[in-house]
Design an enzyme around this catalytic site. Sequence first.
Site, PDB file in Angstrom:
ATOM      1  N   HIS A  18       0.797  -1.175   0.076  1.00  0.00           N
ATOM      2  CA  HIS A  18      -0.118  -0.051  -0.094  1.00  0.00           C
ATOM      3  C   HIS A  18       1.012   1.180  -0.058  1.00  0.00           C
ATOM      4  O   HIS A  18       0.661   2.315  -0.878  1.00  0.00           O
ATOM      5  CB  HIS A  18      -0.911  -0.034   1.286  1.00  0.00           C
ATOM      6  CG  HIS A  18      -1.805  -0.947   1.293  1.00  0.00           C
ATOM      7  ND1 HIS A  18      -2.210  -1.786   2.286  1.00  0.00           N
ATOM      8  CD2 HIS A  18      -2.848  -1.547   0.414  1.00  0.00           C
ATOM      9  CE1 HIS A  18      -3.055  -2.732   2.070  1.00  0.00           C
ATOM     10  NE2 HIS A  18      -3.543  -2.421   0.989  1.00  0.00           N
ATOM     11  N   LYS A  42     -16.960  -7.908   5.938  1.00  0.00           N
ATOM     12  CA  LYS A  42     -15.617  -8.511   5.814  1.00  0.00           C
ATOM     13  C   LYS A  42     -15.575  -8.491   7.605  1.00  0.00           C
ATOM     14  O   LYS A  42     -15.488  -7.599   8.290  1.00  0.00           O
ATOM     15  CB  LYS A  42     -14.826  -7.607   5.436  1.00  0.00           C
ATOM     16  CG  LYS A  42     -13.815  -8.126   4.201  1.00  0.00           C
ATOM     17  CD  LYS A  42     -12.869  -7.528   3.782  1.00  0.00           C
ATOM     18  CE  LYS A  42     -12.159  -7.811   2.232  1.00  0.00           C
ATOM     19  NZ  LYS A  42     -11.294  -6.703   1.949  1.00  0.00           N
ATOM     20  N   ARG A  91      -1.932  -5.612  -8.592  1.00  0.00           N
ATOM     21  CA  ARG A  91      -0.611  -6.565  -8.384  1.00  0.00           C
ATOM     22  C   ARG A  91      -0.424  -7.367  -9.575  1.00  0.00           C
ATOM     23  O   ARG A  91       0.910  -7.673 -10.055  1.00  0.00           O
ATOM     24  CB  ARG A  91      -0.590  -7.326  -6.834  1.00  0.00           C
ATOM     25  CG  ARG A  91      -0.590  -6.271  -5.849  1.00  0.00           C
ATOM     26  CD  ARG A  91      -1.148  -7.333  -4.700  1.00  0.00           C
ATOM     27  NE  ARG A  91      -2.469  -7.624  -4.845  1.00  0.00           N
ATOM     28  CZ  ARG A  91      -3.407  -8.061  -4.033  1.00  0.00           C
ATOM     29  NH1 ARG A  91      -2.658  -8.334  -2.735  1.00  0.00           N
ATOM     30  NH2 ARG A  91      -4.481  -8.327  -4.054  1.00  0.00           N
ATOM     31  N   SER A 129      -2.801  -7.916   2.603  1.00  0.00           N
ATOM     32  CA  SER A 129      -3.094  -7.794   4.154  1.00  0.00           C
ATOM     33  C   SER A 129      -3.473  -9.318   4.416  1.00  0.00           C
ATOM     34  O   SER A 129      -2.914  -9.700   5.765  1.00  0.00           O
ATOM     35  CB  SER A 129      -4.282  -7.078   4.437  1.00  0.00           C
ATOM     36  OG  SER A 129      -3.944  -5.551   3.961  1.00  0.00           O
TER      37      SER A 129
HETATM   38  O1  PNS Z   1      -8.680  -3.174  -0.124  1.00  0.00           O
HETATM   39  P1  PNS Z   1      -9.887  -3.623  -0.450  1.00  0.00           P
HETATM   40  O2  PNS Z   1     -10.709  -4.631   0.627  1.00  0.00           O
HETATM   41  O3  PNS Z   1     -10.142  -4.367  -1.811  1.00  0.00           O
HETATM   42  O4  PNS Z   1     -10.921  -2.330  -0.597  1.00  0.00           O
HETATM   43  C1  PNS Z   1     -12.315  -2.489  -1.047  1.00  0.00           C
HETATM   44  C2  PNS Z   1     -13.085  -1.435  -0.778  1.00  0.00           C
HETATM   45  C3  PNS Z   1     -13.087  -0.940   0.704  1.00  0.00           C
HETATM   46  C4  PNS Z   1     -12.282  -0.254  -1.511  1.00  0.00           C
HETATM   47  C5  PNS Z   1     -14.473  -1.434  -1.503  1.00  0.00           C
HETATM   48  O5  PNS Z   1     -15.303  -2.659  -0.741  1.00  0.00           O
HETATM   49  C6  PNS Z   1     -15.375  -0.123  -1.384  1.00  0.00           C
HETATM   50  O6  PNS Z   1     -15.412   0.646  -1.849  1.00  0.00           O
HETATM   51  N1  PNS Z   1     -16.345  -0.604  -0.221  1.00  0.00           N
HETATM   52  C7  PNS Z   1     -17.275   0.634  -0.036  1.00  0.00           C
HETATM   53  C8  PNS Z   1     -18.683   0.135  -0.590  1.00  0.00           C
HETATM   54  C9  PNS Z   1     -18.884   0.389  -2.216  1.00  0.00           C
HETATM   55  O7  PNS Z   1     -18.913   1.617  -2.582  1.00  0.00           O
HETATM   56  N2  PNS Z   1     -19.214  -0.795  -2.877  1.00  0.00           N
HETATM   57  C10 PNS Z   1     -19.528  -0.586  -4.172  1.00  0.00           C
HETATM   58  C11 PNS Z   1     -18.323  -0.673  -5.242  1.00  0.00           C
HETATM   59  S1  PNS Z   1     -18.022  -2.312  -5.412  1.00  0.00           S
END
Ligand code: PNS
Length: 162
Positions: A18, A42, A91, A129
């Site tokens: 990150h 999660k 990645r 992570s």
């Molecule tokens: O690091 P991650 O777990 O891949 O991050 C995911 C994250 C938090 C960016 C994503 O789950 C998110 O944007 N969550 C908020 C809910 C949302 O807007 N969902 C619609 C887009 S799929």
Amino acid sequence: MTKTAIYPGSFDPFTLGHLDIVNRAKTIFDKIYIAIGENGSKKNLFTAKERKLQIEEIFKDDPAITVMIFNDLLVDFARQVNVFTVIRGLRAVSDFEYEFLMASTNRAMEPEIESVFFMTSDRYSFLSSSIVKEVASKNGTYLSHFVTPNVEKALREKFRPM
Ligand code: PNS
């Protein structure tokens, strides 16, 4: 004109991968909101507040970085802070499908949203992570290869409480 972007993620915990993405993004953006998503579905190791404090510690001397928590949709957070550029790290090819889905969903809900992808350094192309948590739960010896010292300390405390 100041170029600002949001870097959203779970960051449970924030890794050197990150950090690599933030450093790459800083070559293009002047200001970055690191936005910790409180994803209800999660199960996280650290609370959002713990993650926020950890990331703030990492960037304590960097005025370009602001760390925030968001609970709802990313598009609503984007509207709230009035920033419509979203940074994500890639990645490997395997990341593409999920990122494509997320970027497309966000764009369907908010056409102004633009997603920008940075390729992680080869050194961190395997790092996640989840992998960090796996290593921390078994034996913390190698954690310094994957996370900053403050996150390493927090992981040790979580898995081996004194
Ligand atoms: O690091 P991650 O777990 O891949 O991050 C995911 C994250 C938090 C960016 C994503 O789950 C998110 O944007 N969550 C908020 C809910 C949302 O807007 N969902 C619609 C887009 S799929």
